[in-house]
Design a protein around this motif. Structure first.
Motif, PDB file in Angstrom:
ATOM      1  N   GLY A  21       0.859  -1.181   0.000  1.00 48.62           N
ATOM      2  CA  GLY A  21       0.000   0.000   0.000  1.00 48.62           C
ATOM      3  C   GLY A  21       0.892   1.225   0.000  1.00 48.62           C
ATOM      4  O   GLY A  21       2.004   1.188   0.550  1.00 48.62           O
ATOM      5  N   GLU A  23       1.144   5.636   0.311  1.00 48.78           N
ATOM      6  CA  GLU A  23       0.610   6.971   0.553  1.00 48.78           C
ATOM      7  C   GLU A  23       1.630   7.935  -0.056  1.00 48.78           C
ATOM      8  O   GLU A  23       2.751   8.048   0.442  1.00 48.78           O
ATOM      9  CB  GLU A  23       0.440   7.224   2.052  1.00 48.78           C
ATOM     10  CG  GLU A  23      -0.541   6.256   2.712  1.00 48.78           C
ATOM     11  CD  GLU A  23      -0.420   6.262   4.223  1.00 48.78           C
ATOM     12  OE1 GLU A  23       0.172   7.214   4.770  1.00 48.78           O
ATOM     13  OE2 GLU A  23      -0.899   5.304   4.860  1.00 48.78           O
ATOM     14  N   CYS A  86     -10.527   8.795 -10.498  1.00 48.23           N
ATOM     15  CA  CYS A  86     -11.376   8.883  -9.314  1.00 48.23           C
ATOM     16  C   CYS A  86     -12.698   9.583  -9.623  1.00 48.23           C
ATOM     17  O   CYS A  86     -12.813  10.363 -10.582  1.00 48.23           O
ATOM     18  CB  CYS A  86     -10.672   9.666  -8.211  1.00 48.23           C
ATOM     19  SG  CYS A  86      -9.255   8.831  -7.472  1.00 48.23           S
ATOM     20  N   PHE A 119     -12.174  10.024  -4.797  1.00 46.43           N
ATOM     21  CA  PHE A 119     -12.216   8.686  -4.199  1.00 46.43           C
ATOM     22  C   PHE A 119     -12.488   7.642  -5.276  1.00 46.43           C
ATOM     23  O   PHE A 119     -12.999   7.942  -6.353  1.00 46.43           O
ATOM     24  CB  PHE A 119     -13.297   8.617  -3.111  1.00 46.43           C
ATOM     25  CG  PHE A 119     -14.683   8.954  -3.608  1.00 46.43           C
ATOM     26  CD1 PHE A 119     -15.556   7.959  -4.024  1.00 46.43           C
ATOM     27  CD2 PHE A 119     -15.107  10.280  -3.697  1.00 46.43           C
ATOM     28  CE1 PHE A 119     -16.829   8.257  -4.498  1.00 46.43           C
ATOM     29  CE2 PHE A 119     -16.383  10.594  -4.176  1.00 46.43           C
ATOM     30  CZ  PHE A 119     -17.240   9.587  -4.578  1.00 46.43           C
ATOM     31  N   GLU A 120     -12.135   6.406  -4.968  1.00 48.17           N
ATOM     32  CA  GLU A 120     -12.441   5.239  -5.814  1.00 48.17           C
ATOM     33  C   GLU A 120     -11.937   5.388  -7.242  1.00 48.17           C
ATOM     34  O   GLU A 120     -12.695   5.642  -8.178  1.00 48.17           O
ATOM     35  CB  GLU A 120     -13.954   4.942  -5.821  1.00 48.17           C
ATOM     36  CG  GLU A 120     -14.509   4.468  -4.509  1.00 48.17           C
ATOM     37  CD  GLU A 120     -13.984   3.086  -4.103  1.00 48.17           C
ATOM     38  OE1 GLU A 120     -13.617   2.298  -5.003  1.00 48.17           O
ATOM     39  OE2 GLU A 120     -13.924   2.814  -2.889  1.00 48.17           O
ATOM     40  N   SER A 122      -8.305   4.243 -10.018  1.00 48.34           N
ATOM     41  CA  SER A 122      -7.243   3.277 -10.297  1.00 48.34           C
ATOM     42  C   SER A 122      -6.287   3.901 -11.295  1.00 48.34           C
ATOM     43  O   SER A 122      -6.673   4.794 -12.067  1.00 48.34           O
ATOM     44  CB  SER A 122      -7.791   1.949 -10.844  1.00 48.34           C
ATOM     45  OG  SER A 122      -8.398   2.151 -12.113  1.00 48.34           O
ATOM     46  N   PRO A 136      -5.178   0.019  -7.424  1.00 44.51           N
ATOM     47  CA  PRO A 136      -6.443   0.631  -7.002  1.00 44.51           C
ATOM     48  C   PRO A 136      -6.205   1.816  -6.069  1.00 44.51           C
ATOM     49  O   PRO A 136      -5.384   1.750  -5.158  1.00 44.51           O
ATOM     50  CB  PRO A 136      -7.151  -0.513  -6.274  1.00 44.51           C
ATOM     51  CG  PRO A 136      -6.033  -1.359  -5.731  1.00 44.51           C
ATOM     52  CD  PRO A 136      -4.905  -1.260  -6.725  1.00 44.51           C
ATOM     53  N   GLU A 138      -7.758   4.382  -3.300  1.00 42.53           N
ATOM     54  CA  GLU A 138      -8.855   4.547  -2.345  1.00 42.53           C
ATOM     55  C   GLU A 138      -9.343   5.988  -2.304  1.00 42.53           C
ATOM     56  O   GLU A 138     -10.537   6.251  -2.314  1.00 42.53           O
ATOM     57  CB  GLU A 138      -8.409   4.121  -0.952  1.00 42.53           C
ATOM     58  CG  GLU A 138      -9.482   4.284   0.116  1.00 42.53           C
ATOM     59  CD  GLU A 138      -8.988   3.833   1.473  1.00 42.53           C
ATOM     60  OE1 GLU A 138      -8.882   4.678   2.388  1.00 42.53           O
ATOM     61  OE2 GLU A 138      -8.684   2.632   1.614  1.00 42.53           O
ATOM     62  N   ARG A 139      -8.379   6.943  -2.274  1.00 44.28           N
ATOM     63  CA  ARG A 139      -8.757   8.339  -2.122  1.00 44.28           C
ATOM     64  C   ARG A 139      -7.590   9.247  -2.479  1.00 44.28           C
ATOM     65  O   ARG A 139      -6.429   8.816  -2.471  1.00 44.28           O
ATOM     66  CB  ARG A 139      -9.169   8.631  -0.672  1.00 44.28           C
ATOM     67  CG  ARG A 139      -8.073   8.262   0.316  1.00 44.28           C
ATOM     68  CD  ARG A 139      -8.537   8.268   1.754  1.00 44.28           C
ATOM     69  NE  ARG A 139      -8.559   9.614   2.301  1.00 44.28           N
ATOM     70  CZ  ARG A 139      -9.491  10.079   3.114  1.00 44.28           C
ATOM     71  NH1 ARG A 139     -10.516   9.309   3.437  1.00 44.28           N
ATOM     72  NH2 ARG A 139      -9.429  11.284   3.595  1.00 44.28           N
ATOM     73  N   THR A 181      -3.540   4.396  -1.725  1.00 42.66           N
ATOM     74  CA  THR A 181      -4.004   3.220  -2.464  1.00 42.66           C
ATOM     75  C   THR A 181      -4.790   2.288  -1.554  1.00 42.66           C
ATOM     76  O   THR A 181      -4.699   2.351  -0.330  1.00 42.66           O
ATOM     77  CB  THR A 181      -2.830   2.425  -3.056  1.00 42.66           C
ATOM     78  OG1 THR A 181      -2.109   1.794  -1.984  1.00 42.66           O
ATOM     79  CG2 THR A 181      -1.895   3.306  -3.853  1.00 42.66           C
ATOM     80  N   LYS A 182      -5.555   1.433  -2.178  1.00 36.73           N
ATOM     81  CA  LYS A 182      -6.105   0.279  -1.472  1.00 36.73           C
ATOM     82  C   LYS A 182      -4.993  -0.769  -1.355  1.00 36.73           C
ATOM     83  O   LYS A 182      -3.942  -0.633  -1.992  1.00 36.73           O
ATOM     84  CB  LYS A 182      -7.289  -0.287  -2.251  1.00 36.73           C
ATOM     85  CG  LYS A 182      -8.474   0.651  -2.343  1.00 36.73           C
ATOM     86  CD  LYS A 182      -9.615   0.016  -3.137  1.00 36.73           C
ATOM     87  CE  LYS A 182     -10.806   0.957  -3.217  1.00 36.73           C
ATOM     88  NZ  LYS A 182     -11.939   0.364  -3.966  1.00 36.73           N
TER      89      LYS A 182
END
Length: 509
Positions: A21, A23, A86, A119-120, A122, A136, A138-139, A181-182
């Motif tokens: 993951g 950031e 996103c 958000f959401e 890829s 993916p 996440e935000r 990321t997710k």
């Protein structure tokens, strides 16, 4: 710092599945800060300012000061969210993230928590062999940066062992977008390579958008890499739960991102295989030794006591603005790279050299200024990068693409040889002006007067009378000694090919 005992990488991957993951913090290059009108040090115009000279009351948390949202930063954040695939929130809210640290004057950071701007999504990243991997998202949320502490008197530059610390609030309030990321599954043996490619892709995206300088060595782009392992189970059995993750902070180069992820996989595997457990913590990467060391226990969201920022209204971008920004998005990095590689006729290795050096934009701009693709690549990945490494600077800061193109044009016109051009390059980098300015000031142009060259050739032949006879006898390679003597006499300012032609003409008489 001594390295921990590590498990062999292949063995680690036999026993455990890595889960990644990331950031990534992107400093936006707006002229002013996120919530004040102070100049933004992440903008090239203000980079390198003296400590504590780019500040406003809001940045220091002075009583009575109130934040005002930077509209350009919001637009840049929306563009980045769209480039990451996103959805853009109809309404997003700022929150206060509460913690105490000396470089955080307010004792809280204005960030976004449960209502991010994007958000959401890829993003598709390309590995060196052309393999595509979807990461993916996440935000992506807006926030402000903290200041910077410099720990003095210790041997490591860290707070442990330091005699005192200095705080610079210039960076406090710099607009940031944090991309989270997710969990990334299925990376397997290529986990370190995927980590590097992902950060490269984020850099390419924000540079393409023009919203950040994205220089890791300046901290414009900072990556926190999360790594956890879970034990493999026989086929058909339920998967193990996710392992405890560590977060390696602020890794400041592409190579370091790759190395840090690999190191953490090997370190964690050794501990888990020995019956130990992983501590959820931040860890620091040490570039010199290639190891990570413990930082602090990793806080959870509850520890920060998030609550809505009472001094700011929600951000509610108009649908028309979102569509306007969507229509202005540049090519995605993968598509752009493949197009440029085909247009320039580079091999995979040649193109990878440019990309790994973070020089894609510089090479493209140099070609647009009139240089051939091969010449642009040669200068940027060769002599310019060499000088940058010696001076410990970013190659893109040394010289403009327009000046590189002008330098090559002087070679193409016969005004300079490659050797002379390197001297001119050094002059341009030293601040002596354009390539033509340096040629004129230093008198570095190639001597094109055949009369002067013939005089130098005759002097060289007089000093080595046997050489002319050898050339007349068909031993043309003997001309090399005369060419060398003439080049020395002309201080390198002769065209060796023309000198050779004149020597052979002399021998034919």
């Amino acid at each position: 710092m001594a390295a921990a005992k590590l498990m062999d990488y292949d063995k680690a991957l036999e026993l455990f599945e890595p889960v990644l993951g990331f950031e990534v913090h992107v400093e936006l290059n707006t002229r002013t800060k996120m919530f004040s009108d102070a100049p933004n040090p992440a903008n090239d115009e203000f980079h390198g300012a003296e400590p504590n000279t780019l500040i406003a009351p809001v940045d220091l948390g002075l009583p009575g000061s109130l934040p005002v949202v930077n509209e350009t930063a919001v637009r840049s954040s929306i563009s980045l969210g769209l480039a990451l695939g996103c959805s853009i929130a109809e309404s997003s809210r700022f929150a206060r993230k509460n913690y105490f640290y000396p470089d955080l004057g307010k004792n809280y950071q204005i960030s976004q928590y449960d209502e991010p701007i994007a958000f959401e999504g890829s993003v598709e990243v390309e590995l060196e062999d052309g393999t595509l991997v979807t990461v993916p998202i996440e935000r992506a949320h807006m926030e402000e940066d903290a200041g910077k502490l410099t720990h003095m008197g210790g041997s490591t530059g860290r707070i442990q062992g330091a005699e005192y610390s200095l705080v610079d609030y210039n960076r406090a309030g710099v607009p940031l977008v944090e991309i989270v990321t997710k969990p990334i599954f299925g990376a397997e043996h290529r986990a370190p390579e995927i980590a590097k490619a992902y950060v490269q892709t984020i850099r390419d995206i924000v540079r393409g958008l023009g919203i950040s300088e994205a220089r890791l060595e300046r901290g414009n782009l900072r990556c926190d890499a999360n790594v956890s392992l879970r034990r493999r189970v026989p086929v058909g059995e339920p998967a193990e739960p996710l392992g405890t993750r560590t977060e390696t902070k602020n890794v400041n180069s592409m190579r370091s991102v790759e190395r840090a992820v690999r190191y953490e996989i090997q370190r964690q595997a050794q501990i888990l295989a020995g019956g130990g457990s992983i501590i959820q913590e931040t860890r620091h990467w040490h570039e010199d030794t290639g190891v990570t060391s413990p930082g602090r226990p990793k806080s959870d969201a509850d520890d920060y006591r998030y609550f809505p920022e009472p001094d700011l209204l929600p951000v509610q971008p108009a649908p028309e603005l979102i569509e306007q920004l969507r229509a202005a998005l540049p090519e995605q990095p993968v598509a752009r790279r493949r197009r440029l590689m085909a247009e320039w006729g580079f091999t995979d290795l040649e193109f990878q050299d440019v990309r790994n050096g973070g020089l894609l934009g510089e090479v493209e701009a140099t070609i647009a200024a009139g240089a051939s693709p091969s010449a642009a690549r040669k200068w940027w990945t060769g002599e310019i990068t060499r000088i940058a490494n010696v001076q410990e600077r970013d190659a893109a800061t040394l010289i403009s693409p327009a000046h590189v193109a002008e330098l090559q044009q002087l070679i193409d016109a016969g005004t300079l040889t490659d050797k002379l051009a390197r001297q001119v390059l050094e002059g341009v980098i030293a601040g002596e002006g354009s390539p033509q300015d340096v040629v004129d000031a230093r008198g570095l142009a190639v001597v094109s007067d055949d009369g002067a060259l013939i005089a130098a050739i005759d002097d060289a032949l007089a000093a080595q009378p046997d050489v002319l006879a050898k050339i007349k006898d068909g031993k043309v390679q003997a001309a090399g000694a005369i060419i060398g003597a003439v080049m020395k006499a002309m201080r390198g300012q002769a065209d060796a090919a023309r000198v050779r032609e004149l020597i052979l003409e002399r021998a034919a008489q």
